[in-house]
Design a protein around this motif. Structure first.
Motif, PDB file in Angstrom:
ATOM      1  N   GLU A 186       0.860  -1.172   0.000  1.00 59.51           N
ATOM      2  CA  GLU A 186       0.000   0.000   0.000  1.00 59.51           C
ATOM      3  C   GLU A 186       0.900   1.226   0.000  1.00 59.51           C
ATOM      4  N   LEU A 187       0.614   2.169  -0.882  1.00 55.76           N
ATOM      5  CA  LEU A 187       1.325   3.447  -0.901  1.00 55.76           C
ATOM      6  C   LEU A 187       0.426   4.514  -0.295  1.00 55.76           C
ATOM      7  N   HIS A 188       0.969   5.227   0.664  1.00 54.71           N
ATOM      8  CA  HIS A 188       0.277   6.360   1.274  1.00 54.71           C
ATOM      9  C   HIS A 188       1.095   7.590   0.894  1.00 54.71           C
ATOM     10  N   CYS A 189       0.472   8.511   0.169  1.00 56.48           N
ATOM     11  CA  CYS A 189       1.199   9.667  -0.359  1.00 56.48           C
ATOM     12  C   CYS A 189       1.115  10.853   0.598  1.00 56.48           C
ATOM     13  N   VAL A 190       2.146  11.730   0.534  1.00 59.33           N
ATOM     14  CA  VAL A 190       2.208  12.892   1.427  1.00 59.33           C
ATOM     15  C   VAL A 190       1.141  13.918   1.088  1.00 59.33           C
ATOM     16  N   THR A 191       0.841  14.092  -0.165  1.00 59.21           N
ATOM     17  CA  THR A 191      -0.189  15.033  -0.591  1.00 59.21           C
ATOM     18  C   THR A 191      -0.998  14.364  -1.681  1.00 59.21           C
ATOM     19  N   SER A 192      -1.878  15.131  -2.259  1.00 59.30           N
ATOM     20  CA  SER A 192      -2.654  14.594  -3.375  1.00 59.30           C
ATOM     21  C   SER A 192      -1.718  14.407  -4.563  1.00 59.30           C
ATOM     22  N   THR A 193      -1.352  13.169  -4.817  1.00 56.90           N
ATOM     23  CA  THR A 193      -0.405  12.848  -5.882  1.00 56.90           C
ATOM     24  C   THR A 193      -1.164  12.346  -7.101  1.00 56.90           C
ATOM     25  N   PRO A 194      -0.931  12.941  -8.268  1.00 59.68           N
ATOM     26  CA  PRO A 194      -1.629  12.477  -9.464  1.00 59.68           C
ATOM     27  C   PRO A 194      -1.285  11.014  -9.779  1.00 59.68           C
ATOM     28  N   PRO A 195      -2.251  10.254 -10.265  1.00 56.10           N
ATOM     29  CA  PRO A 195      -1.992   8.855 -10.613  1.00 56.10           C
ATOM     30  C   PRO A 195      -0.816   8.694 -11.582  1.00 56.10           C
ATOM     31  N   GLU A 196      -0.661   9.610 -12.524  1.00 52.41           N
ATOM     32  CA  GLU A 196       0.432   9.505 -13.493  1.00 52.41           C
ATOM     33  C   GLU A 196       1.796   9.597 -12.809  1.00 52.41           C
ATOM     34  N   THR A 197       1.904  10.378 -11.741  1.00 52.79           N
ATOM     35  CA  THR A 197       3.170  10.478 -10.997  1.00 52.79           C
ATOM     36  C   THR A 197       3.487   9.141 -10.341  1.00 52.79           C
ATOM     37  N   ILE A 198       2.476   8.526  -9.745  1.00 54.26           N
ATOM     38  CA  ILE A 198       2.666   7.214  -9.114  1.00 54.26           C
ATOM     39  C   ILE A 198       3.040   6.183 -10.175  1.00 54.26           C
ATOM     40  N   SER A 232      -9.522   3.252  -3.461  1.00 55.39           N
ATOM     41  CA  SER A 232     -10.257   4.007  -2.454  1.00 55.39           C
ATOM     42  C   SER A 232      -9.790   3.533  -1.082  1.00 55.39           C
ATOM     43  N   GLY A 233     -10.146   4.272  -0.063  1.00 56.22           N
ATOM     44  CA  GLY A 233      -9.746   3.883   1.285  1.00 56.22           C
ATOM     45  C   GLY A 233      -8.564   4.697   1.761  1.00 56.22           C
ATOM     46  N   GLU A 234      -7.863   4.185   2.760  1.00 54.30           N
ATOM     47  CA  GLU A 234      -6.753   4.935   3.360  1.00 54.30           C
ATOM     48  C   GLU A 234      -5.555   5.051   2.436  1.00 54.30           C
ATOM     49  N   ALA A 235      -5.217   3.991   1.748  1.00 51.44           N
ATOM     50  CA  ALA A 235      -4.060   4.018   0.843  1.00 51.44           C
ATOM     51  C   ALA A 235      -4.421   4.777  -0.427  1.00 51.44           C
ATOM     52  N   ASP A 236      -3.401   5.315  -1.077  1.00 52.87           N
ATOM     53  CA  ASP A 236      -3.601   6.000  -2.355  1.00 52.87           C
ATOM     54  C   ASP A 236      -3.435   5.039  -3.529  1.00 52.87           C
ATOM     55  N   ALA A 237      -2.595   4.025  -3.346  1.00 52.54           N
ATOM     56  CA  ALA A 237      -2.360   3.049  -4.410  1.00 52.54           C
ATOM     57  C   ALA A 237      -1.951   1.726  -3.784  1.00 52.54           C
ATOM     58  N   VAL A 238      -2.151   0.650  -4.557  1.00 54.22           N
ATOM     59  CA  VAL A 238      -1.721  -0.690  -4.147  1.00 54.22           C
ATOM     60  C   VAL A 238      -0.900  -1.269  -5.290  1.00 54.22           C
ATOM     61  N   ARG A 288       4.394   6.873   3.485  1.00 54.53           N
ATOM     62  CA  ARG A 288       4.679   5.581   4.123  1.00 54.53           C
ATOM     63  C   ARG A 288       4.157   4.467   3.249  1.00 54.53           C
ATOM     64  N   THR A 289       4.621   3.265   3.562  1.00 52.75           N
ATOM     65  CA  THR A 289       4.153   2.080   2.861  1.00 52.75           C
ATOM     66  C   THR A 289       3.689   1.064   3.893  1.00 52.75           C
ATOM     67  N   LYS A 290       2.885   0.160   3.448  1.00 48.87           N
ATOM     68  CA  LYS A 290       2.459  -0.974   4.267  1.00 48.87           C
ATOM     69  C   LYS A 290       2.464  -2.173   3.345  1.00 48.87           C
ATOM     70  N   SER A 291       3.121  -3.237   3.750  1.00 48.94           N
ATOM     71  CA  SER A 291       3.211  -4.394   2.858  1.00 48.94           C
ATOM     72  C   SER A 291       2.698  -5.655   3.538  1.00 48.94           C
ATOM     73  N   VAL A 292       2.201  -6.546   2.711  1.00 47.52           N
ATOM     74  CA  VAL A 292       1.806  -7.882   3.154  1.00 47.52           C
ATOM     75  C   VAL A 292       2.380  -8.870   2.148  1.00 47.52           C
ATOM     76  N   LEU A 293       2.795 -10.022   2.641  1.00 50.68           N
ATOM     77  CA  LEU A 293       3.364 -11.061   1.788  1.00 50.68           C
ATOM     78  C   LEU A 293       2.319 -12.122   1.482  1.00 50.68           C
ATOM     79  N   VAL A 294       2.364 -12.626   0.272  1.00 54.01           N
ATOM     80  CA  VAL A 294       1.463 -13.696  -0.142  1.00 54.01           C
ATOM     81  C   VAL A 294       2.039 -15.016   0.364  1.00 54.01           C
ATOM     82  N   LEU A 295       1.237 -15.786   1.075  1.00 52.99           N
ATOM     83  CA  LEU A 295       1.662 -17.109   1.527  1.00 52.99           C
ATOM     84  C   LEU A 295       1.306 -18.166   0.478  1.00 52.99           C
ATOM     85  N   SER A 296       0.046 -18.202   0.093  1.00 53.29           N
ATOM     86  CA  SER A 296      -0.424 -19.151  -0.922  1.00 53.29           C
ATOM     87  C   SER A 296      -1.464 -18.471  -1.788  1.00 53.29           C
TER      88      SER A 296
END
Length: 151
Positions: free
Chosen positions: A70-82, A99-105, A131-139
């Protein structure tokens, strides 16, 4: 685009194996090879079939670690920048604004945990990332391409 039952059957067969011949597809759905070709051409020109490709198994190619970031941006970051920032990383297989708390996944693969961590740090160092938040795929439980919706 309006799809009938034959279109849906042809799409399902192509999703399972896009290398099948028109004659083989026709045998399955009860049409001649030229009739199947006309339908596939119509599906392509109408946008329902965007192309034909190979599905690869990342683990078989040495990408043994998979995760979502999950990418959480400092300000309103345009999708093209991401998009421009994460497109530089071949490890990023998918990127979407959400949508939700993160800006991109992002969906990311790596050869091992150190590799995953290194890419995560590089992405997190982008100036627009708070900030970022990551989860690892198990299966992976279900992986399938999109299919026509039945009404």
């Amino acid at each position: 685009m309006d799809l009938d039952g034959l279109d849906e059957q042809i799409i399902a067969l192509l999703v399972a194996d896009s290398r099948r011949t028109y004659a083989d597809l026709g045998d399955e759905v009860g049409l001649s090879a030229p009739a199947v070709k006309r339908r596939v051409d119509r599906l392509r020109s109408g946008g329902a079939v965007a192309g034909f490709t190979v599905r690869l198994d990342p683990a078989a190619l040495g990408w043994s670690v998979e995760g979502y970031i999950e990418l959480h941006c400092v300000t309103s970051t345009p999708p093209e920048t991401i998009r421009a920032a994460v497109a530089r990383f071949p490890e990023v297989l998918e990127a979407s604004t959400v949508s939700g708390e993160a800006d991109a996944v992002l969906r990311l693969v790596a050869s091992d945990m150190r590799h995953f961590e290194r890419v995560l740090e590089q992405i997190g160092a982008e100036p627009f990332v708070a900030r970022t938040k990551s989860v690892l795929v198990l299966s992976p439980l279900i992986r399938r391409p999109a299919a026509p919706l039945h009404s």
